[in-house]
Design an enzyme around this catalytic site. Structure first.
Site, mmCIF file in Angstrom:
data_model
loop_
_atom_site.group_PDB
_atom_site.id
_atom_site.type_symbol
_atom_site.label_atom_id
_atom_site.label_comp_id
_atom_site.label_asym_id
_atom_site.label_seq_id
_atom_site.Cartn_x
_atom_site.Cartn_y
_atom_site.Cartn_z
ATOM 1 N N LYS A 117 -48.138 66.051 3.450
ATOM 2 C CA LYS A 117 -49.470 66.262 2.865
ATOM 3 C C LYS A 117 -49.565 65.641 1.474
ATOM 4 O O LYS A 117 -50.620 65.155 1.089
ATOM 5 C CB LYS A 117 -49.812 67.754 2.805
ATOM 6 C CG LYS A 117 -49.936 68.378 4.183
ATOM 7 C CD LYS A 117 -51.308 68.936 4.471
ATOM 8 C CE LYS A 117 -51.468 69.081 5.965
ATOM 9 N NZ LYS A 117 -52.587 69.823 6.416
ATOM 10 N N LYS A 199 -49.422 62.975 16.040
ATOM 11 C CA LYS A 199 -50.017 64.155 16.677
ATOM 12 C C LYS A 199 -51.533 64.193 16.485
ATOM 13 O O LYS A 199 -52.057 63.670 15.492
ATOM 14 C CB LYS A 199 -49.356 65.453 16.187
ATOM 15 C CG LYS A 199 -49.839 65.984 14.872
ATOM 16 C CD LYS A 199 -49.406 67.452 14.694
ATOM 17 C CE LYS A 199 -50.092 67.994 13.438
ATOM 18 N NZ LYS A 199 -50.030 69.409 13.249
ATOM 19 N N LYS A 202 -56.716 67.736 13.195
ATOM 20 C CA LYS A 202 -58.141 67.893 12.880
ATOM 21 C C LYS A 202 -58.538 67.121 11.626
ATOM 22 O O LYS A 202 -59.708 66.873 11.415
ATOM 23 C CB LYS A 202 -58.540 69.363 12.809
ATOM 24 C CG LYS A 202 -57.761 70.254 11.874
ATOM 25 C CD LYS A 202 -58.377 71.655 11.924
ATOM 26 C CE LYS A 202 -57.363 72.764 11.990
ATOM 27 N NZ LYS A 202 -56.427 72.832 10.862
HETATM 28 P P1 ATP Z 1 -54.488 69.465 9.625
HETATM 29 O O1 ATP Z 1 -54.888 68.176 10.253
HETATM 30 O O2 ATP Z 1 -55.599 70.104 8.795
HETATM 31 O O3 ATP Z 1 -53.170 69.439 8.941
HETATM 32 P P2 ATP Z 1 -53.714 70.391 12.195
HETATM 33 O O4 ATP Z 1 -54.711 69.944 13.205
HETATM 34 O O5 ATP Z 1 -52.427 69.656 12.129
HETATM 35 O O6 ATP Z 1 -54.359 70.513 10.785
HETATM 36 P P3 ATP Z 1 -52.885 73.134 11.727
HETATM 37 O O7 ATP Z 1 -53.994 73.927 11.111
HETATM 38 O O8 ATP Z 1 -51.793 72.663 10.824
HETATM 39 O O9 ATP Z 1 -53.463 71.907 12.552
HETATM 40 O O10 ATP Z 1 -52.229 73.960 12.893
HETATM 41 C C1 ATP Z 1 -52.812 75.043 13.586
HETATM 42 C C2 ATP Z 1 -51.953 75.358 14.792
HETATM 43 O O11 ATP Z 1 -52.139 74.355 15.813
HETATM 44 C C3 ATP Z 1 -50.442 75.402 14.522
HETATM 45 O O12 ATP Z 1 -49.861 76.494 15.229
HETATM 46 C C4 ATP Z 1 -49.943 74.085 15.051
HETATM 47 O O13 ATP Z 1 -48.610 74.176 15.492
HETATM 48 C C5 ATP Z 1 -50.894 73.806 16.211
HETATM 49 N N1 ATP Z 1 -51.125 72.361 16.412
HETATM 50 C C6 ATP Z 1 -51.704 71.512 15.539
HETATM 51 N N2 ATP Z 1 -51.795 70.270 16.044
HETATM 52 C C7 ATP Z 1 -51.240 70.316 17.280
HETATM 53 C C8 ATP Z 1 -51.034 69.349 18.319
HETATM 54 N N3 ATP Z 1 -51.412 68.104 18.172
HETATM 55 N N4 ATP Z 1 -50.453 69.760 19.466
HETATM 56 C C9 ATP Z 1 -50.072 71.033 19.626
HETATM 57 N N5 ATP Z 1 -50.226 71.993 18.698
HETATM 58 C C10 ATP Z 1 -50.805 71.668 17.530
#
Ligand code: ATP
Ligand code: LTN
Length: 336
Positions: A117, A199, A202
């Site tokens: 980050k 991955k 969002k």
């Molecule tokens: P950001 O982009 O804001 O960092 P993010 O989409 O990576 O957010 P988080 O808020 O960090 O998501 O994660 C929320 C939950 O969703 C966590 O438990 C994380 O392990 C799960 N998660 C996030 N992205 C994935 C993915 N691509 N596949 C499976 N699980 C995911």
């Protein structure tokens, strides 16, 4: 443990519209777990964590509400589960600060999410981003959680939570339950549709990279149609074919099939047909969620009541732990 029941806590940051990755990797597992076992469950809208990245106030408020509605729409009943905004329970910030004083710089320096980050937001590497895992530890320890369902990317944060809790217990006696990670059955990591080596996230700037939970069917089908694959035109489940593997993983997570069964379903088909079948399966999975979300939008009173009741319930349990922590450390109680 709470009232003799195992306790579980999880949550997501309210930083944007949640994706199919968040749903299949986290939310759907919470719902499954909820149906399976008799556990006291807490689900946070982790809005205090969200401000480690700069937020537009109006969008921030809207995203948090949408996330809450999607938790409920996905099947978490707010009358059976405690669904709360982290910022409605001041004990999170308070225990976060206290635990900062029991955590070492060296420990935080090793956190890979911080490194990622910080690289992404080089103009705003704030200390909140650095101590993010300590606030997460506070979230978990306040509710004496036995289980914490998270995706693999959060394992390091869970490890540090256990270290902090053990350190604290070592000094003051048994104050905190030591939590276990719970990696769900359908814990597949969903990859970006535009770059299947990354991955699905969002915060990805390219909207075609992610399926958002409120995308309509046309949008879902269009995004799958554009998904990056390869030029072999051969459907196989292999690490060498990350685009196709990702489509199969998504299909399996939605249909509960194994990759072998899925590959059989696709025998003789081309990539175009594969994308269409996966798109249809995803649209079908998300349709009821969309409908329920729409109903909840119209029922402001029901949702507001749930928010208030659950914030009170969460505060009750969180304050109980916080009082114990403060007493052990030696803070002076306010005279009655
Ligand atoms: P950001 O982009 O804001 O960092 P993010 O989409 O990576 O957010 P988080 O808020 O960090 O998501 O994660 C929320 C939950 O969703 C966590 O438990 C994380 O392990 C799960 N998660 C996030 N992205 C994935 C993915 N691509 N596949 C499976 N699980 C995911
Ligand atoms: N860091 C988590 C969100 C989160 C969380 C928690 C998850 C904040 N506090 C407590 C489980 C338990 C993430 O998924 N990015």
């Amino acid at each position: 443990m709470i009232d003799g029941k195992k306790t579980m806590l999880s949550g997501m940051q309210s930083t944007g519209m949640i994706t199919l990755g968040n749903y299949l990797g986290a939310l759907k597992n919470w719902v499954n777990l909820n149906d399976e076992e008799d556990i006291k469950c807490f689900y946070g809208i982790m809005d205090l964590h969200s401000i480690t990245v700069r937020q537009n106030p109006a969008e921030f408020r809207k995203n948090a509400r949408t996330l809450l509605l999607l938790y409920i729409a996905a099947g978490l009943d707010p009358e059976k589960n405690c669904i709360f905004y982290q910022s409605h329970v001041p004990a999170h910030s308070e225990l976060g600060w206290i635990l900062d004083c029991y955590t070492y710089m060296g420990e935080m320096n090793r956190m890979t999410q911080f490194k990622d980050k910080a690289a992404k937001h080089a103009d705003n590497i704030n200390t909140g981003l650095f101590t993010y895992p300590v606030l997460m530890a506070a979230d978990i320890l306040l509710y004496q959680a036995d289980l914490v369902p998270v995706g693999k990317d959060q394992m390091q944060h869970l490890e540090i939570t256990r270290d902090i809790a053990n350190r604290f217990n070592g000094i003051y006696g048994d104050v905190f339950t030591i939590p276990e990670a719970y990696i769900g059955k359908s814990g597949a990591k969903i990859m970006s549709l535009q770059d299947p080596t990354k991955k699905m996230s969002k915060s990805d700037e390219n909207p075609n990279a992610s399926i958002y939970l409120l995308d309509d069917k046309d949008t879902i089908m269009r995004k799958f149609k554009r998904a990056v694959t390869d030029s072999d035109n051969c459907i196989a489940y292999s690490e060498d074919k990350p685009g196709i593997k990702n489509l199969i993983d998504i299909y399996c997570a939605v249909t509960k099939k194994t990759p072998d069964e899925a590959v059989k379903d696709f025998t003789g088909l081309g990539y175009g047909q594969l994308k269409e079948i996966v798109g249809e399966a995803v649209a079908e999975e998300l349709a009821p969620l969309y409908r329920r979300y729409d109903e909840l939008l119209k029922d402001k009173e029901y949702v507001d009541r749930a928010i208030k009741n659950n914030a009170e319930q969460a505060s009750y349990y969180a304050n109980k732990t916080l009082r114990k922590v403060k007493k052990k450390i030696g803070f002076t109680e306010m005279p009655r």
